[in-house]
Write a protein that holds these residues in place. Structure first.
Motif, PDB file in Angstrom:
ATOM      1  N   ALA A 134       0.828  -1.205   0.000  1.00 26.42           N
ATOM      2  CA  ALA A 134       0.000   0.000   0.000  1.00 26.42           C
ATOM      3  C   ALA A 134       0.865   1.258   0.000  1.00 26.42           C
ATOM      4  CB  ALA A 134      -0.933  -0.012   1.211  1.00 26.42           C
ATOM      5  N   ALA A 135       1.896   1.277   0.846  1.00 30.37           N
ATOM      6  CA  ALA A 135       2.783   2.442   0.892  1.00 30.37           C
ATOM      7  C   ALA A 135       3.508   2.634  -0.442  1.00 30.37           C
ATOM      8  CB  ALA A 135       3.797   2.269   2.023  1.00 30.37           C
ATOM      9  N   TYR A 136       3.936   1.543  -1.041  1.00 26.77           N
ATOM     10  CA  TYR A 136       4.640   1.606  -2.336  1.00 26.77           C
ATOM     11  C   TYR A 136       3.734   2.226  -3.397  1.00 26.77           C
ATOM     12  CZ  TYR A 136       6.869  -0.062  -6.641  1.00 26.77           C
ATOM     13  OH  TYR A 136       7.439  -0.148  -7.893  1.00 26.77           O
ATOM     14  N   PHE A 137       2.479   1.751  -3.479  1.00 25.00           N
ATOM     15  CA  PHE A 137       1.580   2.251  -4.516  1.00 25.00           C
ATOM     16  C   PHE A 137       1.132   3.685  -4.225  1.00 25.00           C
ATOM     17  CE2 PHE A 137       0.802  -2.392  -5.289  1.00 25.00           C
ATOM     18  CZ  PHE A 137       1.332  -2.405  -6.573  1.00 25.00           C
ATOM     19  N   VAL A 138       1.074   4.071  -2.952  1.00 22.03           N
ATOM     20  CA  VAL A 138       0.774   5.474  -2.635  1.00 22.03           C
ATOM     21  C   VAL A 138       1.847   6.386  -3.220  1.00 22.03           C
ATOM     22  CG1 VAL A 138       0.716   7.154  -0.747  1.00 22.03           C
ATOM     23  CG2 VAL A 138      -0.639   5.075  -0.580  1.00 22.03           C
ATOM     24  N   VAL A 139       3.103   6.026  -2.995  1.00 16.95           N
ATOM     25  CA  VAL A 139       4.210   6.840  -3.532  1.00 16.95           C
ATOM     26  C   VAL A 139       4.221   6.777  -5.052  1.00 16.95           C
ATOM     27  CG1 VAL A 139       6.707   7.125  -3.585  1.00 16.95           C
ATOM     28  CG2 VAL A 139       5.574   6.569  -1.430  1.00 16.95           C
ATOM     29  N   ALA A 140       4.003   5.580  -5.615  1.00 13.71           N
ATOM     30  CA  ALA A 140       4.028   5.440  -7.067  1.00 13.71           C
ATOM     31  C   ALA A 140       2.950   6.303  -7.717  1.00 13.71           C
ATOM     32  CB  ALA A 140       3.841   3.974  -7.449  1.00 13.71           C
ATOM     33  N   GLU A 141       1.742   6.277  -7.160  1.00 15.65           N
ATOM     34  CA  GLU A 141       0.650   7.063  -7.729  1.00 15.65           C
ATOM     35  C   GLU A 141       0.904   8.557  -7.568  1.00 15.65           C
ATOM     36  OE1 GLU A 141      -2.307   7.641  -9.996  1.00 15.65           O
ATOM     37  OE2 GLU A 141      -2.072   5.568  -9.320  1.00 15.65           O
ATOM     38  N   ALA A 142       1.417   8.953  -6.393  1.00 23.92           N
ATOM     39  CA  ALA A 142       1.688  10.375  -6.155  1.00 23.92           C
ATOM     40  C   ALA A 142       2.772  10.882  -7.102  1.00 23.92           C
ATOM     41  CB  ALA A 142       2.095  10.598  -4.703  1.00 23.92           C
ATOM     42  N   LEU A 143       3.819  10.091  -7.316  1.00 20.69           N
ATOM     43  CA  LEU A 143       4.884  10.518  -8.237  1.00 20.69           C
ATOM     44  C   LEU A 143       4.388  10.533  -9.675  1.00 20.69           C
ATOM     45  CD1 LEU A 143       8.066   8.775  -6.760  1.00 20.69           C
ATOM     46  CD2 LEU A 143       7.391  11.174  -6.593  1.00 20.69           C
ATOM     47  N   THR A 144       3.510   9.605 -10.025  1.00 22.84           N
ATOM     48  CA  THR A 144       2.924   9.632 -11.372  1.00 22.84           C
ATOM     49  C   THR A 144       2.118  10.903 -11.575  1.00 22.84           C
ATOM     50  OG1 THR A 144       2.831   7.211 -11.448  1.00 22.84           O
ATOM     51  CG2 THR A 144       1.397   8.410 -12.954  1.00 22.84           C
TER      52      THR A 144
END
Length: 423
Positions: free
Chosen positions: A330-340
């Motif tokens: 969940a933390a990984y995808f939060v950062v991935a989506e925010a950076l996208t």
């Protein structure tokens, strides 16, 4: 000496706390008078429309008192109801009887009555005791200048040096009382606020049930959205590739029977499509649980995200360790989506990613993983515009966490997710 210094600091903090409570107590007394007037007017009907605004005033002042106690004690005093501004202002639409029947309203009223009187007394003591110390210390310097028929009298007439030096002992007594009494009064006042203005055990339990119900709904929604995304990716991507592979293999089979030389290009094309299908399948697998998390942990996976980001990105981690796989994902995808989002929509030149594992703030609480992504773009992020922020909120809410998005026009945009860890 350290104990004396600590006691002095505690007494000084208690003095400031109690002194600030005096104007608070004065306003509380004004609110008591207002409540009595509204109650009297209610007997002749005209007071009913005034009840919502009176309750709003009680709640607002109780909220100020909670913040005062939080500043003194360093621990949060939760409110048992929404913020005052969330209370409807349209008097006819307000459920007046429900407001009056609410336990929190009665507890607020009990607090203003008690605080209105005890707060003033405690504040006066907090101010008079230090003044008494200063006066007792000053008497030896001016008693001899007083007229014989009007000697210094604090608390007894000082007419000799023996009496003057006796005031030094009295000052020491005042100081001892101050060091002991003021922190005790401050603790009592803070404890009273916690007892009356914090949610009751039943209210906390009810609130927790509501939160867990919402969290469960968010988790189911996030799970359903994830399944739909995986199905869509497999259907629109991998499945179509595999259909193409099967079709080209069928054509190649017929070509082998008629013209073997013409079958080779078809086989090569089928091989290319099979490789593309395998690549898309790997992408789908990575979107479910990135292998880099298992190989390098959350800090290494975030470092890889920062390195691949289209804008210049700085990563800071503090206290991270291996966490449950679902939480790390969940933390990984939060950062991935925010950076996208940063790369696609913000126009930013630089982004900062911070991941901090915070220890429990108090006994019985849990560790929290705090993820913050900040960029220097133009801001104005709109969650309703398909920016992926709603997906971030769903992922975080599934773990009983919360997300804060700050994006004023002109920037910066800050996405902050707080995720409780398993106890």
């Amino acid at each position: 000496m350290s104990r004396v210094r600590t006691a002095t600091v505690d007494a000084w903090r208690a003095l400031l706390f109690l002194a600030r409570g005096m104007p608070s107590a004065a306003v509380a007394l004004v609110l008591v008078i207002r409540v009595l007037l509204v109650a009297a007017l209610t007997l002749i009907i005209v007071g009913w429309p005034l009840i919502p605004s009176t309750v709003r005033a009680l709640r607002r002042w109780a909220g100020d008192e909670r913040r005062r106690v939080e500043a003194y004690t360093g621990s949060t005093v939760p409110a048992p109801y929404p913020a005052p501004d969330e209370l409807p202002r349209d008097a006819p639409a307000v459920p007046v009887r429900a407001l009056l029947a609410e336990p929190a309203t009665r507890r607020d009223l009990a607090w203003v009555v008690i605080h209105g009187f005890t707060g003033l007394i405690a504040g006066v003591l907090a101010i008079l005791l230090p003044l008494a110390i200063l006066n007792a210390l000053a008497v030896p310097f001016y008693w001899w200048a007083m007229p014989e028929d009007e000697p210094a009298a604090s608390p007894y007439p000082v007419t000799s040096w023996a009496g003057a030096f006796g005031m030094l002992g009295l000052a020491a007594g005042y100081a001892l009382v101050t060091l002991v009494l003021l922190p005790l009064l401050a603790r009592w006042q803070a404890a009273g606020v916690r007892h009356l203005l914090a949610p009751t055990k039943d209210a906390r339990l009810s609130q927790r049930v509501t939160e867990l119900t919402a969290t469960r709904a968010a988790a189911l929604e996030a799970h359903g959205a994830e399944l739909r995304r995986i199905e869509r990716d497999l259907h629109d991507g991998t499945q179509n590739r595999l259909v193409g592979v099967i079709m080209h293999l069928g054509i190649a089979e017929r070509a082998l029977r008629r013209d073997p030389e013409s079958a080779l290009p078809l086989l090569l094309k089928a091989q290319d499509q099979a490789a593309d299908a395998l690549g898309e399948l790997r992408d789908v697998v990575r979107s479910i649980y990135p292998p880099v998390l298992a190989e390098r942990g959350l800090d290494g996976a975030l470092a890889a995200l920062a390195a691949r980001c289209a804008v210049r990105c700085t990563l800071r981690v503090d206290g991270l360790r291996r966490l449950p796989a679902a939480l790390e994902a969940a933390a990984y995808f939060v950062v991935a989506e925010a950076l996208t989002n940063t790369a696609k929509h913000s126009g930013a030149e630089h982004a900062d990613v911070t991941a901090t594992l915070r220890p429990p703030a108090a006994a019985g609480e849990r560790e929290t993983l705090v993820i913050e992504v900040r960029d220097d773009g133009h801001g104005g992020a709109d969650e309703s515009g398909g920016s992926g922020l709603a997906g971030i909120r769903r992922r975080v809410a599934a773990f009983d966490g919360h997300t804060e998005v700050t994006s004023p026009v002109g920037g910066p945009t800050v996405v902050r997710a707080v995720i409780p860890c398993a106890s």
